[in-house]
Each structure stands twice: as structure tokens, then as C-alpha cells.
Design a protein around this motif. Structure first.
Motif, mmCIF file in Angstrom:
data_model
loop_
_atom_site.group_PDB
_atom_site.id
_atom_site.type_symbol
_atom_site.label_atom_id
_atom_site.label_comp_id
_atom_site.label_asym_id
_atom_site.label_seq_id
_atom_site.Cartn_x
_atom_site.Cartn_y
_atom_site.Cartn_z
ATOM 1 N N ARG A 2 0.840 -1.204 0.000
ATOM 2 C CA ARG A 2 0.000 0.000 0.000
ATOM 3 C C ARG A 2 0.869 1.245 0.000
ATOM 4 N NH1 ARG A 2 -4.076 -2.186 4.595
ATOM 5 N NH2 ARG A 2 -5.001 -3.807 3.316
ATOM 6 N N TYR A 3 0.376 2.284 -0.676
ATOM 7 C CA TYR A 3 1.101 3.541 -0.801
ATOM 8 C C TYR A 3 0.298 4.636 -0.112
ATOM 9 C CZ TYR A 3 3.479 0.699 -4.214
ATOM 10 O OH TYR A 3 4.163 -0.314 -4.819
ATOM 11 N N SER A 4 0.507 4.771 1.203
ATOM 12 C CA SER A 4 -0.284 5.719 1.979
ATOM 13 C C SER A 4 0.371 7.096 1.983
ATOM 14 C CB SER A 4 -0.461 5.229 3.413
ATOM 15 O OG SER A 4 0.789 5.013 4.024
ATOM 16 N N MET A 8 -2.122 10.091 6.214
ATOM 17 C CA MET A 8 -2.770 8.884 6.748
ATOM 18 C C MET A 8 -2.085 8.382 8.017
ATOM 19 S SD MET A 8 -3.765 6.741 3.317
ATOM 20 C CE MET A 8 -4.972 5.702 4.182
ATOM 21 N N ASP A 12 -6.410 4.487 9.784
ATOM 22 C CA ASP A 12 -7.094 4.585 8.496
ATOM 23 C C ASP A 12 -7.149 3.241 7.784
ATOM 24 O OD1 ASP A 12 -7.326 7.276 9.083
ATOM 25 O OD2 ASP A 12 -5.698 7.890 7.761
ATOM 26 N N ASP A 13 -6.046 2.516 7.781
ATOM 27 C CA ASP A 13 -6.037 1.194 7.152
ATOM 28 C C ASP A 13 -7.010 0.247 7.851
ATOM 29 O OD1 ASP A 13 -4.035 2.188 5.514
ATOM 30 O OD2 ASP A 13 -2.744 0.429 5.742
ATOM 31 N N LEU A 50 -11.085 10.422 5.706
ATOM 32 C CA LEU A 50 -11.097 9.469 4.594
ATOM 33 C C LEU A 50 -12.156 9.850 3.553
ATOM 34 C CD1 LEU A 50 -10.575 6.234 6.691
ATOM 35 C CD2 LEU A 50 -8.950 7.196 5.046
ATOM 36 N N LEU A 55 -11.803 8.138 -0.056
ATOM 37 C CA LEU A 55 -11.649 6.707 0.211
ATOM 38 C C LEU A 55 -12.892 6.095 0.847
ATOM 39 C CD1 LEU A 55 -7.969 6.766 1.515
ATOM 40 C CD2 LEU A 55 -8.768 6.284 -0.789
ATOM 41 N N TYR A 73 -6.948 1.594 -3.123
ATOM 42 C CA TYR A 73 -5.860 1.865 -2.175
ATOM 43 C C TYR A 73 -5.508 0.587 -1.412
ATOM 44 C CZ TYR A 73 -3.620 2.832 2.209
ATOM 45 O OH TYR A 73 -2.766 2.749 3.286
ATOM 46 N N ASP A 79 -1.742 5.528 -5.085
ATOM 47 C CA ASP A 79 -0.926 6.210 -4.094
ATOM 48 C C ASP A 79 -1.769 7.353 -3.540
ATOM 49 O OD1 ASP A 79 0.924 7.798 -2.712
ATOM 50 O OD2 ASP A 79 2.507 7.441 -4.175
ATOM 51 N N THR A 80 -1.949 7.411 -2.233
ATOM 52 C CA THR A 80 -2.796 8.445 -1.644
ATOM 53 C C THR A 80 -2.017 9.686 -1.202
ATOM 54 O OG1 THR A 80 -2.683 7.422 0.544
ATOM 55 C CG2 THR A 80 -4.534 6.796 -0.870
ATOM 56 N N SER A 81 -0.748 9.778 -1.572
ATOM 57 C CA SER A 81 0.008 10.995 -1.284
ATOM 58 C C SER A 81 -0.628 12.156 -2.027
ATOM 59 C CB SER A 81 1.467 10.849 -1.725
ATOM 60 O OG SER A 81 2.083 9.798 -1.034
#
Length: 105
Positions: A2-4, A8, A12-13, A50, A55, A73, A79-81
Motif C-alpha cells: 500500500r502507498y499511503s 494517513m 485509516d487502514d 477518509l 476513500l 488503495y 498512491d494516496t500521497s
């Protein structure tokens, strides 16, 4: 993988995983489940964050569902950056392409 994004946090995950498994969720249900081990008010705050980032979807009355973006995600597809493009380039090298093989022959 995952690309948080930097915005985040670990909660959140857990929230996203819980809602994906249950199809929807409320902060109180998440807290009571023991899977999301934070206070109800903190879970509620993170759910709103979120939603702001696309998300989760707020259905009203404290009920949230996961969006397609949230699913992607969790699957490591985006990627959530905040400064990164959504799509994540493949990190796997599949060897030379057919064109490269043809050029070498």
C-alpha cells in the motif's frame, strides 16, 4: 504493498479494512468490534478525513461505505500521497518486451 499518503495514520487502514469486510460501518461498531482499537470519536474523525480524500463515502447517520478509490488503495493500486498521481506504476520487472527481444535478434 500500500502507498499511503503522509496524511494517513494506522487507524485509516484498519477502518478501511473493516468497512470493506462488512460492506459498511459506524464508528461505534468499529470500536466495539475490537479490530479498530481507537476511541469512537477518533474513528469518527478519521472517517471524515477518509471521506475528504475520497476513500470513504458518508451515507449519513454515521454510516460509511468504502469507495472504489478506497478499494484500490487497499489493493495497492493507487498512491494516496497528496502530490502523487493516483496510479501506481508497476514495480515488477517482467523482463524485456517483445519489441526488445525482436531488436536483439
Amino acid at each position: 504493498m500500500r502507498y499511503s499518503g503522509d496524511w494517513m495514520v494506522l487507524a485509516d487502514d484498519r477502518i478501511l479494512e473493516y468497512i470493506r469486510e462488512k460492506d459498511s460501518g459506524r464508528p461505534k461498531e468499529m470500536k466495539d468490534s475490537g479490530y479498530v482499537r481507537y476511541t469512537r470519536s477518533y474513528i469518527s474523525k478519521r472517517c471524515k478525513k477518509l471521506v475528504d480524500h475520497g476513500l470513504l463515502r458518508d451515507l449519513g447517520n454515521g454510516v460509511y461505505t468504502i469507495t472504489e478509490r478506497g478499494e484500490r488503495y487497499l489493493d495497492g493500486e493507487i498512491d494516496t500521497s497528496e502530490d502523487a498521481p493516483d496510479e501506481v506504476e508497476s514495480r515488477v520487472d517482467n523482463g524485456p518486451s517483445a519489441n526488445e527481444n525482436h531488436e536483439q535478434a
